[in-house]
Scaffold this active site. Structure first.
Site, mmCIF file in Angstrom:
data_model
loop_
_atom_site.group_PDB
_atom_site.id
_atom_site.type_symbol
_atom_site.label_atom_id
_atom_site.label_comp_id
_atom_site.label_asym_id
_atom_site.label_seq_id
_atom_site.Cartn_x
_atom_site.Cartn_y
_atom_site.Cartn_z
ATOM 1 N N LYS A 77 0.718 -0.955 -0.149
ATOM 2 C CA LYS A 77 -0.087 0.036 -0.080
ATOM 3 C C LYS A 77 0.905 1.194 -0.094
ATOM 4 O O LYS A 77 1.903 1.294 0.780
ATOM 5 C CB LYS A 77 -0.791 -0.072 1.339
ATOM 6 C CG LYS A 77 -1.999 1.205 1.378
ATOM 7 C CD LYS A 77 -2.786 0.926 2.777
ATOM 8 C CE LYS A 77 -3.629 2.179 2.860
ATOM 9 N NZ LYS A 77 -4.617 1.954 3.920
ATOM 10 N N SER A 152 -9.617 1.917 3.395
ATOM 11 C CA SER A 152 -8.600 2.774 2.420
ATOM 12 C C SER A 152 -7.577 1.922 1.583
ATOM 13 O O SER A 152 -7.054 2.361 0.589
ATOM 14 C CB SER A 152 -7.870 3.760 3.343
ATOM 15 O OG SER A 152 -7.156 3.196 4.038
ATOM 16 N N SER A 176 -9.566 -0.349 7.607
ATOM 17 C CA SER A 176 -9.103 -0.448 6.183
ATOM 18 C C SER A 176 -8.488 -1.600 5.525
ATOM 19 O O SER A 176 -8.210 -1.554 4.391
ATOM 20 C CB SER A 176 -7.857 0.697 5.943
ATOM 21 O OG SER A 176 -8.715 1.930 6.029
HETATM 22 N N1 GLN Z 1 -12.904 3.924 7.048
HETATM 23 C C1 GLN Z 1 -12.174 4.542 7.749
HETATM 24 C C2 GLN Z 1 -11.904 5.851 7.907
HETATM 25 O O1 GLN Z 1 -12.099 6.406 6.876
HETATM 26 C C3 GLN Z 1 -10.815 3.534 8.172
HETATM 27 C C4 GLN Z 1 -9.748 3.979 7.682
HETATM 28 C C5 GLN Z 1 -8.395 3.170 8.025
HETATM 29 O O2 GLN Z 1 -8.552 2.410 8.463
HETATM 30 N N2 GLN Z 1 -7.334 3.646 7.539
HETATM 31 O O3 GLN Z 1 -11.464 6.385 8.621
#
Ligand code: GLN
Length: 481
Positions: A77, A152, A176
């Site tokens: 990532k 994400s 994420s």
């Molecule tokens: N969807 C969550 C957010 O937008 C999780 C993001 C993450 O785990 N980096 O914060």
């Protein structure tokens, strides 16, 4: 033709001379080129990967020992520092930035013989649930290209889903890794906070962030976890506790039936898709039938966890992202004759995307003098209560299960105008990050609309052994092993 099933089988094939690392890299390079429209890779390092593969093949011929990830083709990532490679957190503010050191996890992969095939798309600074907040454009779900892959870490999930690498590393601050794994029909693990070093991971919310793993099988995920876990002098939040050989631990049969809890409120939640509710309930019956004890427990705080998460993570993000100032690295406004304040303002306004700006403003607000106690302090108190409750739950239970996400992958563009709706869908995943426990999403189910969805399993702090053993059993119960 090259085929990948598990790392163990791949290693056997290498040892028997049925394939080579070069053949594996060629296979993935071709597959990535064919699936470019999915947009899951930002950069692909074909020449470099082929050179590494050739060196590994030669090493085997010369009788050198094989590392635990020998020749394993892995994607990263775009939040993980990989020396001399671009790194941007999918943000325009880090355009043209090149990493000057390896993240600890990246170094550990490479030291065990992994081949890094490329840098994967994600939501900007890991903020989002759909991979639509990326300076490189959205990623498509390979099962239905009109739908999001989740976020994400959407690029990393699709790369595994579509067979464009053997495994990948993402990061999980509030789901994420688990949420895109759910949307894509693969396995996604978030380890215990402090199990894996965050050195070289671009920070979103430092007390929540953990590096996570995407794979096709529990065995592969276990092997990756053994490699990346453990104490690191560059990150004092990593536990000193020894790292089990997770692969070996899960090879042994589960010692006992587990005692499993689920929060009554999660399955009764009005936002839960009826098909997901029905499948999860049916699976609970199967678990009971296979000898485990499964009990519903009350969890009155469910409605508080999303607000608590978004107060604390935006607060931490507003502080973490203040380092992107246009002075030291990354994007700097091209406008002439700016004083220092305007240089900061313009560089940041031009460099950050909409969602990141929203969160920096929210975080600055909850930390501001007049509101600090009403929001930040309160949220910290809720976090403490959640931690205490978690400890008492794990005094009586081995695992907590829930759906990973309340609904399956949605259409690209569908939720763009309603950030709150997007935030609320994080309801089941943020809990594990708030209290620091490990969680995994297992691809056990298929929605009537054809999309996959998962079951989330959470275990007590540092009990990844039970979590992975149980996961392997669940994949069997679900007919997926
Ligand atoms: N969807 C969550 C957010 O937008 C999780 C993001 C993450 O785990 N980096 O914060």
């Amino acid at each position: 033709m090259f085929r990948f099933s598990t790392i163990k089988d791949y290693h056997n094939a290498l040892q028997n001379g049925q394939t080579t690392c070069v053949e594996a890299v060629r296979f993935y390079a071709d597959a990535i080129a064919q699936k470019q429209h999915l947009n899951c890779y930002i950069d692909v390092y074909v020449a470099e990967a082929l050179a590494t593969a050739a060196a590994l093949d030669q090493g085997r011929k010369d009788g050198l020992p094989m590392g635990r990830l020998h020749g394993v083709v892995i994607g990263l990532k775009d939040v993980l520092s990989h020396k001399a490679h671009r790194l941007s957190a999918a943000s325009a503010i880090l355009e043209n930035f090149t990493a000057i050191y390896d993240a600890t996890v990246v170094k550990r992969l490479i030291d065990e013989g992994a081949i890094i095939i490329g840098r994967q798309n994600c939501d900007e600074f890991a903020m989002g649930s759909s991979n639509e907040n990326s300076a490189f454009g959205p990623v498509k779900n390979a099962i239905d290209e009109t739908r999001v892959p989740g976020g994400s870490s959407g690029g990393s999930a699709v790369a595994v889903q579509a067979g464009l690498c053997m495994a990948s590393l993402g990061s999980d601050t509030g789901g994420s890794v688990r949420q895109p794994a759910d949307f894509c029909g693969i396995i996604g693990l978030k380890p215990t906070y402090g199990r894996v070093s965050r050195y070289g991971l671009i920070a979103y919310a430092s007390s929540f962030d953990q590096v996570g793993i995407f794979g096709n099988t529990v065995e592969d995920v276990a092997r990756m976890l053994s490699v990346i876990s453990g104490a690191d002098s560059f990150d004092s939040t990593v536990s000193q506790s020894p790292v089990p050989d997770y692969s070996r631990e899960i090879a042994e049969k589960s010692a006992r039936p587990y005692s499993i809890a689920y929060f009554r409120e999660t399955l009764e939640h009005p936002g839960l898709d009826p098909a997901i509710k029905a499948e999860t309930e049916a699976f609970i019956k199967k678990l009971t039938a296979s000898g485990h004890s499964v009990k519903a427990i009350d969890f009155k705080l469910l409605e508080y966890i999303v607000p608590t998460y978004y107060i604390l993570t935006t607060a931490e993000a507003s502080s973490n992202l203040s380092r992107f100032d246009g002075v030291r690295y990354g994007h700097r406004s091209a406008q002439k004759d700016l004083d220092l304040t305007d240089l900061y303002k313009l560089s940041r306004s031009e460099g950050f995307g909409r969602e990141v700006k929203r969160r920096i403003m929210l975080g600055t607000f909850v930390l501001s003098a007049g509101y600090f106690d009403a929001y930040f302090t309160k949220a910290q108190q809720v976090r403490k209560i959640l931690s205490d409750q978690t400890k008492s739950i794990f005094a009586s239970f081995d695992m907590i299960i829930s759906p990973t996400v309340p609904a399956p992958a949605f259409a690209i563009g569908q939720k763009n105008d309603d950030p709150v709706e997007m935030f609320l869908a994080d309801i089941y995943t943020v809990f594990a990050n708030l209290v620091g426990i490990p969680g995994i999403s297992l691809p056990l189910f298929k929605h009537p609309n054809g999309m996959p969805f998962g079951l989330q399993v959470m275990a007590s702090h540092f009990d990844e052994v039970s979590l992975l053993r149980f996961s392997r059993d669940l994949m069997e119960v679900g007919g997926k092993a």
